[in-house]
Design an enzyme around this catalytic site. Structure first.
Site, PDB file in Angstrom:
ATOM      1  CD  GLU A  81     -10.170   4.555   4.718  1.00  0.00           C
ATOM      2  OE1 GLU A  81     -11.308   4.654   4.224  1.00  0.00           O
ATOM      3  OE2 GLU A  81      -9.894   3.753   5.631  1.00  0.00           O
ATOM      4  CG  HIS A 113      -5.888  -1.379  -0.799  1.00  0.00           C
ATOM      5  ND1 HIS A 113      -4.768  -0.872  -0.205  1.00  0.00           N
ATOM      6  CD2 HIS A 113      -5.492  -1.853  -2.009  1.00  0.00           C
ATOM      7  CE1 HIS A 113      -3.731  -1.030  -1.005  1.00  0.00           C
ATOM      8  NE2 HIS A 113      -4.141  -1.622  -2.103  1.00  0.00           N
ATOM      9  N   GLY A 160      -8.332   0.966  -8.469  1.00  0.00           N
ATOM     10  CA  GLY A 160      -8.172   2.360  -8.064  1.00  0.00           C
ATOM     11  C   GLY A 160      -7.744   3.248  -9.223  1.00  0.00           C
ATOM     12  CD  GLN A 183      -3.031  -2.246 -11.683  1.00  0.00           C
ATOM     13  OE1 GLN A 183      -1.998  -2.886 -11.573  1.00  0.00           O
ATOM     14  NE2 GLN A 183      -3.806  -1.971 -10.638  1.00  0.00           N
TER      15      GLN A 183
HETATM   16  O1  PAF Z   1      -2.824  -2.757  -8.138  1.00  0.00           O
HETATM   17  C1  PAF Z   1      -2.424  -3.814  -7.609  1.00  0.00           C
HETATM   18  O2  PAF Z   1      -2.423  -3.949  -6.373  1.00  0.00           O
HETATM   19  C2  PAF Z   1      -1.921  -4.948  -8.473  1.00  0.00           C
HETATM   20  O3  PAF Z   1      -1.263  -4.467  -9.592  1.00  0.00           O
HETATM   21  C3  PAF Z   1      -3.033  -5.920  -8.869  1.00  0.00           C
HETATM   22  C4  PAF Z   1      -4.109  -5.264  -9.704  1.00  0.00           C
HETATM   23  C5  PAF Z   1      -3.656  -6.527  -7.629  1.00  0.00           C
HETATM   24  C6  PAF Z   1      -2.418  -7.072  -9.689  1.00  0.00           C
HETATM   25  O4  PAF Z   1      -1.430  -7.734  -8.987  1.00  0.00           O
END
Ligand code: PAF
Length: 305
Positions: A39, A41, A168, A174
């Site tokens: 959910e 994503h 996210g 990240q």
């Molecule tokens: O957050 C993720 O799922 C991964 O780190 C990403 C951004 C798709 C890069 O592989």
């Protein structure tokens, strides 16, 4: 409209061009994922669909960001369910390339380095992880540049379509690093951060939650409770008293804290002043990582007063 699956960069460009052709003032959104979608994503996809005329989601388990071959092998691959979830949100195109498509020459010699910002917090226990993640994000952001496959003269009036990519807030480090890469290296894309999706009891959604036993899942709730406590103290402009929140988490026998701190949201440097006796003022981010039983979880909470 049914989602279209493509596996090569050439087909991605051709299909994106087909969808963009003839539209004026269009925009394209990219949602990079590694599959095993949930959910959280879906919220990224919905945000992208709400803001763009064409939306592409990538599904690629990136070997470069795994320290351990076993983790890479164990990573869930659920393509059919992922496609169904993306289609239900209105995503137009799914790009699910093989490793050879993304890294045709094997491991890339030249990579993105996440620098000091990628070495702290998650970077301590996952050395090289953010270099690998940023390297593939750089590639995905390039693949997704709208208009690449359009014939000369096509596209939005006055230039190429607008371009946005969605990440996210759950993976706060990240997201901060992607923003920094895009700013430092002038990538032609707007990065949109999407708030963390939580289950009704507060647990942040993560593909790792499926590895928690019932008792561990119950124990994991202490992470979001501690973050909520800090959020309330920040809103009330009280001292955050991080120590008492940490003691609350550590008192749980199944939980072992890796880090718990309050940082500047842009630089991820600790904001020691705000954590102790002084009343909280401004904007910050509380970060936590802990092992709950054998499962390592991360969570965070934006704080503002
Ligand atoms: O957050 C993720 O799922 C991964 O780190 C990403 C951004 C798709 C890069 O592989």
């Amino acid at each position: 409209m049914p989602i279209k699956l493509v596996t090569t960069v050439a087909d991605l460009h051709a299909e994106s061009a087909r969808l963009l052709t003839g539209k004026r003032g269009t925009s394209q959104g990219l949602v990079p994922t590694m599959g095993a979608l949930h959910e959280g994503h879906a919220a990224l996809a919905r945000a992208a669909v709400g803001q763009n005329d064409v939306v592409v989601a990538s599904i690629f388990v990136n070997p470069l960001q795994f320290g351990d071959a076993t983790d890479l092998d164990r990573y869930p691959r659920t393509l059919d369910a992922d496609l169904a979830l993306l289609e239900a949100q209105g995503v137009d195109l799914a790009f699910a390339p093989a490793v050879e498509e993304v890294y045709p020459g094997g491991e890339p010699l030249v990579r993105i380095t996440s620098g000091a910002m990628g070495e702290k917090w998650e970077g301590v226990s996952r050395p090289g992880h953010f270099d690998g993640a940023l390297t593939v994000v750089a590639k995905l952001l390039h693949y997704g540049i709208p208009g690449t496959g359009l014939p000369a003269g096509e596209g939005a009036e006055g230039g190429l379509p607008a371009y946005r990519a969605y990440f996210g807030q759950k993976d706060a480090q990240q997201l901060a690093l992607v923003r920094r890469m895009v700013a430092d290296l002038n990538f032609p894309v707007d990065i949109v951060g999407v708030p963390t999706v939580r289950s009704a009891d507060g647990l942040a959604l993560s593909s790792r939650n499926r590895f928690l036993s019932d008792d561990e899942r119950e124990a994991a709730l202490v992470l979001s409770r501690a973050l909520r406590l800090l959020e309330e103290r920040a809103k009330a402009r009280e001292p955050l008293d991080l120590e008492s929140a940490l003691a609350m988490v550590e008192s749980h026998p199944l939980v072992s804290v890796d880090y718990f701190d309050v940082v500047d949201p842009g630089t991820l440097e600790p904001l020691a002043e705000n954590c102790r006796e002084t009343p909280f003022r401004g904007e910050a981010l509380a970060l936590i990582a802990a092992k709950v039983g054998p499962v390592r979880l991360i969570d965070n909470m934006p704080l503002s007063s």
